[in-house]
Design an enzyme around this catalytic site. Sequence first.
Site: not given
Length: 466
Positions: A149, A155, A209-210, A295, A326, A435
Amino acid sequence: SKSHIDDTVWQLLLELAESRQASALRDAMFAGAATNTSEQRQVMHWLLRKPDTADLPPHLLPAWQEMDATRRRFLDFAEAIRANPDITDIVNIGIGGSDLGPCMAVQALQAHAHTGKRFHFISNIDGHVLQQTLQQLNARNTLFIVSSKSFSTLETMHNARAALEWFRQQTAHTSADVAAHFVGITTNTAAAASLGVHTTFGFWDWVGGRYSLWSAIGLPLAIAIGAQGFEQLLAGAHAVDRHFVQAAPDKNLPLLLGLLQVWESSLLRYTSRCMAPYLSSLQRLPAYLQQLEMESNGKSMTRYGQAVHWHTTPALWGEPGTNSQHAFFQQIRQGTHITPVEFIAVRQARHPWHQHHVLLLANALAQAQALMQGYDHANPHQRIAGNRPSTFFVLPELTPRTLGALLAVYEHRTFVSGAVWDINSFDQWGVEQGKVMALDIASRWQNADTTGLDASTAHLLRKLCQ
Ligand code: F6P
């Protein structure tokens, strides 16, 4: 039926939602008001799935038209890639909302996907992932989608630069060029161009973004399932948008689920919720929902900047069943903490082994039953107290449409909880600060500069950068 709740509590929660103006806030969101107050932004991911302009407030028409033109363009692009046999590998480079949605959905809908393409997702700054992925690729058969965005995320920028360098090296003496093999998905097309990525599909600051899977961020999914499939995903989500706006409160699924979350987190003080999708292809759903819910609502300030006096969103975690049985179901059944479980079962399988699916569904149902009813036994070690809450979602089958609907339910329930908690679900200042601090540490690396650092961080820095 398996929640710690009764009619009186439901009634009180519905009154609480009204007193917190949840429906007024919802209407403001759908009217295009700047309900993300700390960033002064509209919240309009719902507009991305609107098929036409019916019932659209007139002032939102230009935004819808621009969105629709971009939607057409990226869906046409997706179709062209699907039809191009020279492109066999699609690599999405992005993180957070620019990774989790497309990654989760491509995996979830693999049964509906184009069989001639392989999809890869590079998100982490951990270079091993980049290395392992590039090793499998032939540059001339690869499309890189750089999704960000902001087009400034550490990253993504490092991974994109490394991929560009690798591509240029691999194709140095050929006619393959970056323009045909790299596309950028961003609200910041100028930054993409300055990196050398000129084919871009935009989106807007009114898409968090999400909440961006529905925009061009969904391009990997559109390539996987085709334009029609993607439109089905949008249609499923749009149907839920309409339901959220129109359904009566006591029949309104996102409203009820959002209120249940408030009840379990703030009043009953359960500190986590477990997601148990009984379908392996929903493997990444818990991670996707972690970003969506944690978030959005992992906050302790009201939208007006005052400290909240109630617990907000709990930790969300999970893993598909029956694997989870399990691994961690022991704790959920007999541990001291109470963890509400959310089961997702899909009635129709898409494989030929009927008995497998019967057993899968039977296990899901039995877990929910056991959690509620418990099990009496003379041996205290074998006794299960029961009375443990769960919610059970049943999808007729997993299709683009039902997945779109399911995700929109989660988005809106997150909105409802945030509204009742009185917090802004659409910013993420805590992440932004992390960040900044990472960049500060990185800048100290070369000289092992620990000036002004606390003793613990200074010691670790010296150890790591030796
Ligand atoms: O993790 C924080 C965050 O800002 C998320 O909200 C966002 O989805 C992610 O980083 C990636 O941001 P961008 O799409 O701008 O690269």
